[in-house]
Design an enzyme around this catalytic site. Sequence first.
Site, PDB file in Angstrom:
ATOM      1  N   ARG A 232       0.820  -1.231   0.000  1.00  0.00           N
ATOM      2  CA  ARG A 232       0.000   0.000   0.000  1.00  0.00           C
ATOM      3  C   ARG A 232       0.848   1.273   0.000  1.00  0.00           C
ATOM      4  NH1 ARG A 232      -2.496  -3.387   3.541  1.00  0.00           N
ATOM      5  NH2 ARG A 232      -4.602  -4.033   2.995  1.00  0.00           N
TER       6      ARG A 232
ATOM      7  N   ASP B 299       9.864  -6.781  -4.630  1.00  0.00           N
ATOM      8  CA  ASP B 299       8.950  -7.235  -3.579  1.00  0.00           C
ATOM      9  C   ASP B 299       9.071  -8.750  -3.498  1.00  0.00           C
ATOM     10  OD1 ASP B 299       6.106  -5.804  -2.322  1.00  0.00           O
ATOM     11  OD2 ASP B 299       6.407  -7.965  -2.136  1.00  0.00           O
TER      12      ASP B 299
ATOM     13  N   CYS C 200      11.498   4.993   5.861  1.00  0.00           N
ATOM     14  CA  CYS C 200      10.316   5.356   6.663  1.00  0.00           C
ATOM     15  C   CYS C 200       9.589   4.061   7.037  1.00  0.00           C
ATOM     16  CB  CYS C 200       9.380   6.261   5.867  1.00  0.00           C
ATOM     17  SG  CYS C 200      10.021   7.920   5.596  1.00  0.00           S
ATOM     18  N   ALA C 201      10.337   2.952   7.097  1.00  0.00           N
ATOM     19  CA  ALA C 201       9.705   1.656   7.365  1.00  0.00           C
ATOM     20  C   ALA C 201       9.931   1.242   8.824  1.00  0.00           C
ATOM     21  CB  ALA C 201      10.247   0.617   6.397  1.00  0.00           C
ATOM     22  N   ARG C 202      11.066   0.626   9.097  1.00  0.00           N
ATOM     23  CA  ARG C 202      11.397   0.227  10.466  1.00  0.00           C
ATOM     24  C   ARG C 202      12.891   0.359  10.698  1.00  0.00           C
ATOM     25  NH1 ARG C 202       7.248   1.101  11.848  1.00  0.00           N
ATOM     26  NH2 ARG C 202       5.713  -0.106  13.005  1.00  0.00           N
TER      27      ARG C 202
ATOM     28  N   ASP D 277      13.267   8.160   9.123  1.00  0.00           N
ATOM     29  CA  ASP D 277      12.155   8.416  10.050  1.00  0.00           C
ATOM     30  C   ASP D 277      12.175   7.389  11.178  1.00  0.00           C
ATOM     31  OD1 ASP D 277       9.673   9.724  10.819  1.00  0.00           O
ATOM     32  OD2 ASP D 277       8.635   7.910  10.167  1.00  0.00           O
TER      33      ASP D 277
ATOM     34  N   GLU E 245      15.425   3.100  18.643  1.00  0.00           N
ATOM     35  CA  GLU E 245      14.337   3.997  18.985  1.00  0.00           C
ATOM     36  C   GLU E 245      13.930   3.767  20.418  1.00  0.00           C
ATOM     37  OE1 GLU E 245      10.737   4.502  16.438  1.00  0.00           O
ATOM     38  OE2 GLU E 245      12.225   4.222  14.860  1.00  0.00           O
TER      39      GLU E 245
ATOM     40  N   HIS F  25      10.096   9.335  13.736  1.00  0.00           N
ATOM     41  CA  HIS F  25       9.035   8.337  13.509  1.00  0.00           C
ATOM     42  C   HIS F  25       7.666   9.021  13.373  1.00  0.00           C
ATOM     43  CE1 HIS F  25       8.025   3.822  14.223  1.00  0.00           C
ATOM     44  NE2 HIS F  25       7.117   4.383  13.446  1.00  0.00           N
TER      45      HIS F  25
ATOM     46  N   GLY G 251       6.005   9.281  10.273  1.00  0.00           N
ATOM     47  CA  GLY G 251       5.423   8.958   8.963  1.00  0.00           C
ATOM     48  C   GLY G 251       3.901   9.003   8.962  1.00  0.00           C
ATOM     49  N   ALA G 252       3.289   8.497  10.013  1.00  0.00           N
ATOM     50  CA  ALA G 252       1.822   8.433  10.063  1.00  0.00           C
ATOM     51  C   ALA G 252       1.239   9.584  10.878  1.00  0.00           C
ATOM     52  CB  ALA G 252       1.392   7.111  10.671  1.00  0.00           C
TER      53      ALA G 252
END
Length: 319
Positions: free
Chosen positions: A157, A177, A243-245, A269, A274, A292, A294-295
Amino acid sequence: MMKVLANDGLTQSGIDALKENGFEVITDKVAQENLITYINEYQVKVLLVRSATKVTKEMVDNCPSLEIIGRGGVGMDNIEVAYAREKGKHVINTPAASSESVAELVFAHLFSGSRFLQDSNRQMPVKGNTEFAKLKKKYEAGIELRGKTIGIVGIGRIGQEVARIALGLGMKVIASDTRIGKASVRVDFYNQQYINVEIETEPLEQLIQHSDFITLHVPAQNGPIIGKAELEKMKTGAAIVNCARGGVIDEEALIEALDSGKLAFAGLDVFENEPTPSEKILTHPKISLTPHTGAATEEAQDRIGTELANQIASILLVK
Ligand SMILES: O=C(O)[C@H](O)COP(=O)(O)O
């Protein structure tokens, strides 16, 4: 009244939607070590978390009142999902709600790095009025995104949203992917015209060699998927965004690649340690940083809140 504890916060829209359905919403921030006692004392039925609160096996075993564990967001690496489900708890998340916001942040980092904004923003307050011309010279080698190749690792997504924006900017999009062979991305324009673009995936190694910019959109991994060997195979002067993990990129190897000039910049991010990233990462002039977030937009958090409320109502009120 059934109690919902939103331990990492919840938007007003989410709180209102839950209240309309007759839930009591508690937005206290309960410390990790006190959560089990708190949940039992207040007979909490739903625990909502973001990425800060950990939902451990011990909590699952010792909180019989808990029926739903809700993740406001995508990644559930802070929750013992399989174990909780095995013990009969519902575990829910909001996989689609934040895709646009994360994708936009990727471009914030790309635009920042390609025009040295992160360093300029640190230097201008200190030297802007005495060494203006010198700073202008320093940041003269900016580049455009248009016409460049962006390699999207993980075309789910969020990856597809990144592709949509990149195509709109006139970039060439390639992807890799492990699960998806081909992604169809619809690019909308303001005049309501759109184009459909099919993106075929290719092996990661190939993507690494062909990309001017790499952006990562994969779940938490056991080890880095971009380490020293992969960074060495990237184009000289390329850049990378995570910006994932945290941990998906080897940070030590990244710093080496930035210092040697192999990579032009990075946008991060998320971090290996962390919430306390290393000093080297935090102070590096070639790294654009966000904590962190992103959202963390009003729109994404609104969608997350209402979506969680709907899912909770459909599980607990239909019984
Ligand atoms: O997985 C996610 O949804 C993101 O990492 C967002 O995390 P956050 O809810 O802690 O901002």
